[in-house]
Design a protein around this motif. Structure first.
Motif, PDB file in Angstrom:
ATOM      1  N   VAL A 260      21.782  33.397  12.845  1.00  0.00           N
ATOM      2  CA  VAL A 260      20.406  33.164  12.403  1.00  0.00           C
ATOM      3  C   VAL A 260      19.486  33.205  13.608  1.00  0.00           C
ATOM      4  O   VAL A 260      19.903  32.908  14.735  1.00  0.00           O
ATOM      5  N   SER A 261      18.243  33.582  13.374  1.00  0.00           N
ATOM      6  CA  SER A 261      17.229  33.582  14.427  1.00  0.00           C
ATOM      7  C   SER A 261      15.903  33.125  13.831  1.00  0.00           C
ATOM      8  O   SER A 261      15.699  33.207  12.618  1.00  0.00           O
ATOM      9  N   PRO A 262      14.981  32.639  14.662  1.00  0.00           N
ATOM     10  CA  PRO A 262      13.716  32.102  14.151  1.00  0.00           C
ATOM     11  C   PRO A 262      12.819  33.177  13.547  1.00  0.00           C
ATOM     12  O   PRO A 262      12.872  34.356  13.934  1.00  0.00           O
ATOM     13  N   ILE A 263      11.986  32.760  12.583  1.00  0.00           N
ATOM     14  CA  ILE A 263      10.934  33.589  12.036  1.00  0.00           C
ATOM     15  C   ILE A 263       9.639  32.775  12.071  1.00  0.00           C
ATOM     16  O   ILE A 263       9.618  31.652  12.582  1.00  0.00           O
ATOM     17  N   ASP A 264       8.574  33.329  11.544  1.00  0.00           N
ATOM     18  CA  ASP A 264       7.317  32.597  11.478  1.00  0.00           C
ATOM     19  C   ASP A 264       7.505  31.293  10.704  1.00  0.00           C
ATOM     20  O   ASP A 264       7.966  31.301   9.557  1.00  0.00           O
TER      21      ASP A 264
END
Length: 308
Positions: A260-264
């Motif tokens: 997983v990676s960050p989004i807005d």
């Protein structure tokens, strides 16, 4: 002196545990778990049992995909033992379980998942969407359980893979959700469904767009929903959009997680397997991300002033 210090430390831990049990509503939350005990499913189940013994829980909520990959065919399907009964066997997990259907249940016989309530005392699943109020020490927590697969066009339009999805009345469920939230006056309201409204994922964006189209406007209408929670993505994610009071919590898989990676709007995320501990008092609602070893990775706290 050392023995006295150790004894006092033990007393403090016991008292702290008793305080947690006495003061808050405590629930466990798992999803995406049906892997026949493989990967991290057994470890997560053991950690759930150990934590339940420590804090004392009222129930477990199971937010879909209890059975990978093609659901179950009947209440006698062997998957009930290998995915559920033989895995979640800790004595403290013999409480009521409140499930929802996931997309993998919709690959099989969804009615059999509901009918298992007639077989298992702890499996509390009489309707595809429903609500349950938990209470303790003057605090009330309403959880609204949604059947999200039939709300998404992708599943409704594929009657070969998901034979039961198009048979469900989407408009009726949305009217029910609106009426339920309109009349929800508990201290805290959490809405859960298998599919996310926001999440970082490789899964098709139109799933989330349909949830934003059909569900999100109702969640915002009455300004009483604290959290929308889901599974499906196999990672932990806490997303809080600017100008939106609702916290969007993605609970990870209880067996097999993904990167997983960050989004807005991402406040925190993790690729760990695990589950979530929900705790509520009149003053505070907490969601704690727990890994397969029972370690707390992150805690989301929402607080409010209590009128005297």
């Amino acid at each position: 002196m050392t023995k006295i210090i150790r004894f006092l430390a033990l007393v403090i831990l016991v008292l702290a545990s008793l305080t947690i049990k006495a003061q808050s509503i405590n629930l466990l939350w798992c999803n995406d778990m049906g892997r026949n005990g493989y990967y991290d499913q057994k470890a997560c189940a053991a950690a759930m049992g150990n934590l339940a013994e420590k804090v004392g829980i009222q129930a477990v909520i199971a937010v879909g995909d209890i059975h990978h990959f093609n659901g179950v065919q009947s209440v006698n399907d062997p998957l009930w033992r290998t995915n559920y009964e033989d895995i979640y066997s800790h004595p403290e997990l013999m409480c009521f379980w409140y499930p929802v259907l996931g997309n993998h249940e919709y690959r099989g016989n969804t009615q059999a998942v509901l009918d298992y309530s007639k077989v298992s005392r702890r499996w509390r699943f009489e309707k595809r969407y429903y609500t349950k109020v938990f209470s303790k020490k003057g605090c009330t927590l309403r959880i609204v359980f949604l059947d999200t697969t039939p709300l998404i066009d992708k599943y409704r339009n594929d009657s070969i893979t998901y034979p039961d999805a198009h048979k469900q009345d989407r408009d009726a469920e949305l009217r029910w959700l609106d009426e339920t939230l309109k009349n929800a006056h508990e201290d805290w309201v959490i809405v859960v469904g298998h599919h996310p409204i926001y999440a970082q994922t490789d899964k098709p964006e139109y799933e989330r767009l349909d949830m934003q189209k059909y569900v999100q406007p109702i969640l915002k209408r009455y300004h009483n929903v604290a959290v929308y929670g889901c599974g499906h993505i196999h990672s932990f994610q806490y997303i809080q959009k600017k100008g939106d009071d609702i916290a969007y919590w993605v609970n990870t898989a209880a067996a097999l997680a993904r990167p997983v990676s960050p989004i807005d709007g991402t406040q925190w995320c993790s690729p760990s397997t695990g589950f979530t501990l929900i705790q509520a008092t009149k003053q505070q609602l907490s969601l704690s991300a727990m890994d397969k070893d029972g370690k707390t990775l992150y805690t989301l706290n929402k607080s409010k002033e209590v009128k005297k």
